[in-house]
Design an enzyme around this catalytic site. Sequence first.
Site, PDB file in Angstrom:
ATOM      1  CB  ALA A  26      24.227  17.028  11.124  1.00  0.00           C
ATOM      2  CE  LYS A  89      22.026  -1.195   4.706  1.00  0.00           C
ATOM      3  NZ  LYS A  89      22.756   0.032   4.795  1.00  0.00           N
ATOM      4  N   PRO A 107      26.108  -8.459   4.084  1.00  0.00           N
ATOM      5  CG  PRO A 107      26.634 -10.541   5.154  1.00  0.00           C
ATOM      6  CD  PRO A 107      26.929  -9.886   3.606  1.00  0.00           C
ATOM      7  CB  VAL A 203      30.629  33.811  12.164  1.00  0.00           C
ATOM      8  CG1 VAL A 203      31.193  32.890  13.269  1.00  0.00           C
ATOM      9  CG2 VAL A 203      29.662  33.083  11.386  1.00  0.00           C
ATOM     10  CB  THR A 359      29.874   5.992   6.211  1.00  0.00           C
ATOM     11  OG1 THR A 359      29.954   6.807   4.870  1.00  0.00           O
ATOM     12  CG2 THR A 359      30.059   4.530   5.919  1.00  0.00           C
ATOM     13  N   GLY A 450      35.885   1.993  11.868  1.00  0.00           N
ATOM     14  CA  GLY A 450      34.909   1.771  10.785  1.00  0.00           C
ATOM     15  C   GLY A 450      34.303   0.437  10.710  1.00  0.00           C
TER      16      GLY A 450
END
Length: 518
Positions: A26, A89, A107, A203, A359, A450
């Site tokens: 990330a 993939k 697929p 912080v 995801t 999505g």
Amino acid sequence: MAEGGALKSAADRRIRKIVIVGGGTAGWMTAAKLSLLRQREPCGIVLVESDEIGIVGVGESTLPTMRIFNNALGIDENEFVSKTHATFKLGIEFVDWTRIGHSYFGPLLAQGFSAEAAGTQIELSSIDKYLLKRAVDGGDPDFNEYSMCSVAARENRFARPKNVPDAVYSYSYQLDASLYAKYLRGYAEQRGVERIEGRIVDVQLRGENGFIDAVVLKSGQRIEGDLFIDCSGFHALLIGKALKVPYIDWTHWLPCDRAWAVPCESTGRLTPYTQATAREAGWQWRIPLQHRIGNGYVFSSKFTSEERARELLLSNLEGRPLAEPRLVKFAAGRREQVWVKNCVSVGLSSGFVEPLESTSIQFIQVYLEHLVRQFPDRDCSPLLSDDYNCRVAPAAEAVRDFIILHYKATEREDTEFWRYCKYMSVPESLAVTMERFRRYGRFSINPSDGFGVRPWLTVMYNQGITPESCSPLLAPVDDKAMQAELAKVRAGIKRAVQSMPRHEDFIARNCSAKAVSV
């Protein structure tokens, strides 16, 4: 004078320094993406990470959006695949999800061959509708016969679509996430991103508005910034601990809350697909890379013990383990807001569903794309952050529903875990989607939130949900003539797949890892 003064004032509000908290996938994806901004809006970018803190990195299987991300960065695909020891993939094979002994293939893209190339008059987009009508009428059609991804995966073959005349399909990667982060670090640092080693111990917030003013390292170094990106993973140092943004818990619908991960030796074929096998209290992933197989068991601690899950994973490896299994704990859910004041959370700090359907990296990309579009000045107006939060929340919830579907739509009742999943309540949005398909064979899906219609159709149909009826507006079809046309499509796909090299041969010729290590 007035106009010039206004321009100067606007320029003075520009972001001068971005601070990214946390590295890993990330953090370095964020750094690489934002480094492109410096070409048009010069600002300092600092990434703070500590070698003391481990990286989760359980997700090594990706979606085709990663190709878009890499292309935007100008990354050479062969170099990227080689450097990350990646493979290609074409989809995911789901084993034992519907019932034990049953498997199906999901697929990445359904269509596989242009109608013109297949010598047929039918549009490939209408094939799914016809096959679904056959299912309504009591047939058992095989949707994957008309998918290039599915047929190529079954034959263990791969080629880029541009090298297969008239082919229409997509692909993605199976990669070593830690090597990808390392690769992007080099990319970002070459473009002016500064990395600071250190562990954050404080912080500091501004008293007048609650904005983040600076982070303080264990060494005492204080790092100020105008915009802070929280890529600190499950720790959520900024968005969670400092700004106290609540976490919306989804574990009622997604009970898996642990994952054991372990690499093993590769002993079989280098398959161009990921495998997800349902187990007694969750599921096991198999992700083939050039130098090893990535394995993991995602499970619910409410339905099995950590030790039992570890034993089950190790007993189902195809090769010798290359390390001790590593346990990752998580809770499915998301932050109520992922952009608050001058802090945007990206990656696991913003929320997590689970690795199924790959995801996690896609969410990083979605959040970064929206951030670039809504990029603020130092005021970080709520007009921007509120719009941002309203756009990303539906995407997270759409993916949540899609993942829940895999557990809910099952015939399995052989363990307490699967009985719970089969009979659990689901979000109203998913209940409506399932009922609409069950009664009418229809979807109301926004692909930008999505997954598109075909992935939903694949899971529902293959996991036992057959529509009771289909649209009355579908034109009457001459079944005999349609079967002849479909035979042409199948033949065209078969010819195209046979022209492809084997997956491992394609990698060896184009993008083999130069120095493979385990």
